[in-house]
Design an enzyme around this catalytic site. Structure first.
Site, mmCIF file in Angstrom:
data_model
loop_
_atom_site.group_PDB
_atom_site.id
_atom_site.type_symbol
_atom_site.label_atom_id
_atom_site.label_comp_id
_atom_site.label_asym_id
_atom_site.label_seq_id
_atom_site.Cartn_x
_atom_site.Cartn_y
_atom_site.Cartn_z
ATOM 1 C CB CYS B 161 -0.952 -0.008 1.191
ATOM 2 S SG CYS B 161 -1.965 -1.488 1.232
ATOM 3 C CG HIS B 294 -2.088 4.552 5.314
ATOM 4 N ND1 HIS B 294 -1.953 4.299 3.969
ATOM 5 C CD2 HIS B 294 -2.380 3.354 5.888
ATOM 6 C CE1 HIS B 294 -2.134 3.010 3.734
ATOM 7 N NE2 HIS B 294 -2.411 2.422 4.877
ATOM 8 C CD GLU B 305 -2.038 8.243 9.077
ATOM 9 O OE1 GLU B 305 -2.970 7.416 8.921
ATOM 10 O OE2 GLU B 305 -1.554 8.903 8.137
ATOM 11 C CE LYS B 326 -5.703 4.412 2.031
ATOM 12 N NZ LYS B 326 -4.675 5.452 2.244
ATOM 13 C CG HIS B 331 -6.522 1.097 1.223
ATOM 14 N ND1 HIS B 331 -5.534 1.573 0.397
ATOM 15 C CD2 HIS B 331 -5.891 0.497 2.266
ATOM 16 C CE1 HIS B 331 -4.360 1.279 0.908
ATOM 17 N NE2 HIS B 331 -4.548 0.629 2.053
ATOM 18 C CG PHE B 390 0.148 -6.096 4.398
ATOM 19 C CD1 PHE B 390 -0.676 -5.430 5.273
ATOM 20 C CD2 PHE B 390 -0.324 -7.264 3.804
ATOM 21 C CE1 PHE B 390 -1.951 -5.908 5.553
ATOM 22 C CE2 PHE B 390 -1.584 -7.750 4.074
ATOM 23 C CZ PHE B 390 -2.402 -7.074 4.947
#
Lengths: 348, 409
Positions: B161, B294, B305, B326, B331, B390
């Site tokens: 991502c 994010h 975050e 998002k 996403h 990830f």
């Protein structure tokens, strides 16, 4: 243009390949011209005999990783964790001896994650939602190998993974050198990892690639430990070779191919030792422009892969005498093309 | 000699909320979400049946039948968005083709088509082998390079991502270091059963449209799309009379080395990457007007975050809105960083801080300003955009509006 100032030192190398564990067995096979490829079992390629592959059969993950941890890793991650550990040892880098945020990793990954993706999806297609295994999903990503290695050794510097045809590892090595050059990291592990599974062989067979670009496909992992020469000297590390330049072009533009070759091979037309990777047909236009004392093609010995640049450069590093010029060429049928120049030994 | 400043001269996107830059700008201003029921593949077995799929997408509107058979859905989205960016930049013919490179952040590449092949294998009904041709994400990079005749650098970053956020930062550095004169960079990723099933298996998908930083949020909403930017050295771009749309001021990337799927709860590494990006950009903390988070909407990400932003900005953190686009785009995984970079530039240039949609209530662990109440006007010219992934691959990029041009002239 793409020279590194100061030159980037190679202070460690490691590999796993069809030849065995380490750079040494691969180098012995290469210099004695002994192929390590074996026939692909007939049941994988029904009705298509005569094909070979380069599986890393001597690799046992549990020789490097505790069994419970090894079971959670995909094969590419097992390779990467093992080879990263060997490379760090070879460079004399002990965990905790350097700030973790100053050590990073850059890997090219060929088909990393595909095996897990196939197994995960097969569970779904055969049994629906109850067939999904959440444990498999995290390692379906191509960056799993580099990330698992970073977790294992606490590498908190730059972390990046590339896939770029047969130049995946070279693409990663360029990034690693740049991260050192601009001061993002003091030490970078860099190279490539690829795995080879029966499912991939079935895919290659279906697409006709077993007789084309996937002929004699292999697997394994090769990594270099890179750092600035003064950094290596300050910690008393032995410098095996230096990366003096990396040049690349995306593809050879019809009508102006020579301009692309000139850009790629600028001031690198002569060398003592040449190693090349990628399909022979793709590299051929470059070979005609280089005068080399000796030329080796390790793909023929240990199998080709999308990310074998780490192994190829490890072999070249081990072959060079101090002061000798080495060159690695890598190419893919539709591009890109890479030329990486090495000089053996420590800089004056 | 001062380092080169990297300017943005072209933008393009196609995603679940919009199929062009003007439409995307409108979606950001109006807060229009693309999250809706999915019909790209069968999701009837899942509790969650929504996502941000590109709407009314007909490949024949863009490509010949032969192209359609040779390009994955990801490749197609990449070509559409990249074509908009390249056309906007009017860059073709302005540089030696060997001096223009392509760098893509990818994810699953042509997995959607490989899934069809795998189903055939499992049911002993062999499918068309050509379905495997575009499996890897580098297929899109090659397609773009050849389509536009950009014969310079080619690279495909695959850090899940954070892929395309990193691709933009790395592309800018290829120019800054003198290796290329211009770069086409961004990301593309199509919806696939692999990612839909995977995130559902991990139980991190919200059955309702994702609600970043809200109480009761249950996870992300998946999306798909592509976004591209054309980057050039400012001096060269001005020299050719290019329209400057914004600035890529700096970036940073690192590995958390913490866990394959879980972020560091305290946000220490995320704070480190934001600080490193600001340092690389030569930007003071006080110059940052807002952050495109994010912001996935998963319970863990949003708290981590938020903690990271507090570490970076200290007492000023509540004055730096941490918003997530998002909820507009879903996403988009490998394409997320690029889509969010484009969203940020568009918002900076119209002088707004976008709204974080789908507010469900205040989460005591998310106690910053998330823009839930609505978009607002701003005169700020610099924003951060975060991409976390990830494997702990995290990236932060620093973007400037076109108005920064006046400040550096």
């Amino acid at each position: 243009m793409d020279r590194f100032t100061p030159a980037i030192a190679i202070t460690g190398t490691a590999a796993v390949s069809a030849a065995g564990i380490g750079i040494k067995p691969a180098l012995e096979a290469l210099t004695s011209d002994t192929s390590c490829l074996k026939p692909i079992p007939d049941d994988l390629v029904a009705g298509k005999t005569g094909h070979c592959w380069g599986r890393a059969d001597q690799f046992k993950a549990t020789d490097f990783i505790p069994p419970l941890k090894a079971r959670k890793l995909d094969r590419a991650s097992q390779f990467a964790v093992a080879v990263a550990g060997m490379a760090l040892v070879d460079a004399g880098i002990v965990k905790g001896a350097f700030p973790s945020d100053r050590i990073g990793i850059a890997l090219g990954s060929g088909f990393g994650g595909i095996a897990n993706a196939s197994e995960f999806l097969s569970g779904y297609y055969q049994a629906g939602v109850p067939g999904l295994s959440p444990m498999l999903f995290p390692n379906t990503v191509a960056n799993a190998a580099a990330s698992n290695a970073s977790i294992e050794y606490g590498l908190q510097g730059p972390n990046i993974t590339f896939i770029q045809r047969f130049c995946s590892a070279e693409t990663a090595i360029l990034a690693a050198c740049r991260f050192i050059e601009e001061g993002r990291a003091d030490i970078m592990l860099a190279g490539g990892v690829d795995e080879l599974t029966p499912q991939m062989i079935r895919g290659f067979a279906a697409t006709g690639q077993l007789t084309r670009y996937a002929a004699g496909f292999g697997e394994g992992c090769g990594m270099l430990v890179l750092e600035r020469a003064e950094h290596a000297r300050a910690r008393g590390a032995a410098i095996a070779a230096q990366i003096t330049a990396i040049n690349t072009v995306g593809f050879l533009l019809p009508g102006v191919e020579q301009q692309g070759i000139n850009h790629l091979l600028q001031a690198q037309g002569d060398c003592d030792q040449l190693i090349f990777s990628g399909p022979e047909l793709a590299v051929k236009p470059l070979l005609n422009s280089v005068n080399a004392g000796s030329t080796h093609y390790p793909s023929r010995i240990i199998g080709s892969s999308l990310a074998m640049g780490g192994i190829a450069l490890g072999l070249l590093t081990a072959s060079l005498q101090p002061g000798e010029q080495g060159l690695q060429l890598a190419a893919s049928p539709e591009g890109p093309y890479y030329a990486i120049s090495l000089r053996g030994g420590s800089p004056a | 000699m001062s380092p080169k400043r990297i300017v943005i001269t072209g933008l393009g996107t196609i995603n679940g909320a919009a199929k062009t830059i003007p439409a995307f700008q409108e979606a950001i201003i109006q807060g229009k979400s693309g999250i809706a029921p999915l019909d790209l593949f069968d999701v009837s077995q899942y509790a969650t049946q929504i996502g941000s799929q590109v709407k009314e997408y007909h490949p024949a509107d863009y490509f010949s039948p032969r192209q359609v058979s040779h390009l994955s859905r990801t490749d197609q989205l990449a070509l559409i968005a990249a074509n908009e960016a390249v056309t906007m930049s009017a860059i073709s013919g302005c540089y030696d083709p060997y001096q223009i490179g392509v760098c893509i952040g990818g994810g699953v590449g042509g997995m959607l088509h490989a899934e069809e092949w795998l189903q055939g294998e499992l049911s002993n009904k062999p499918a068309r082998p050509g379905l495997l041709r575009t499996l890897l994400p580098d297929s899109s990079t090659t397609a773009l390079a050849h389509s536009f005749g950009f014969a310079g650098y080619q690279g495909s970053i695959t850090t899940a991502c954070s892929s395309s956020g990193t691709a933009i930062g790395w592309a800018a550095d290829l120019i800054r270091s003198g290796r290329q004169q211009a770069m086409l960079c961004g990301g593309a990723d199509a919806l696939t059963m692999l990612t839909f099933a995977g995130f559902n298996a991990l139980k991190v998908v919200d059955p309702n449209p994702c609600a970043p930083f809200s109480a009761g949020r249950q996870g992300l909403s998946l999306g798909e799309g592509a976004a591209f930017l054309v980057l050039e050295d400012e001096q060269a771009a001005r020299g050719r009379g290019a329209q400057i749309l914004g600035y890529l001021l700096g970036y940073a990337l690192l590995g958390e080395a913490h866990h394959m799927t879980a972020p560091e709860p305290g946000g220490e590494s995320a704070a480190r990457v934001m600080n490193a990006a600001l340092s690389a950009a030569g930007v003071e903390h006080g110059q940052v007007g807002w952050i495109n988070a994010h912001g996935t909407g998963t319970p863990l990400n949003d708290v981590g975050e938020s903690n990271a932003v507090k570490l970076v900005f200290g007492e000023r953190a509540p004055q730096v809105p941490l918003i997530s686009t998002k909820a507009i785009t879903g996403h988009c995984l490998g394409a997320a960083g690029a889509i969010e970079a484009v969203a940020s530039v568009l918002a900076l240039n119209v002088g707004i801080i976008p709204q974080t949609l789908h507010f469900r209530g205040v989460d005591p662990e998310c106690d910053l300003d998330y823009g839930h109440a609505g978009s607002r006007t701003t005169d700020t010219r610099i924003a951060l955009s975060n991409s976390f992934a990830f494997g702990g691959n995290i990236t932060s990029i620093v973007l400037g509006s076109a108005a920064l041009q006046q400040e550096v002239c």
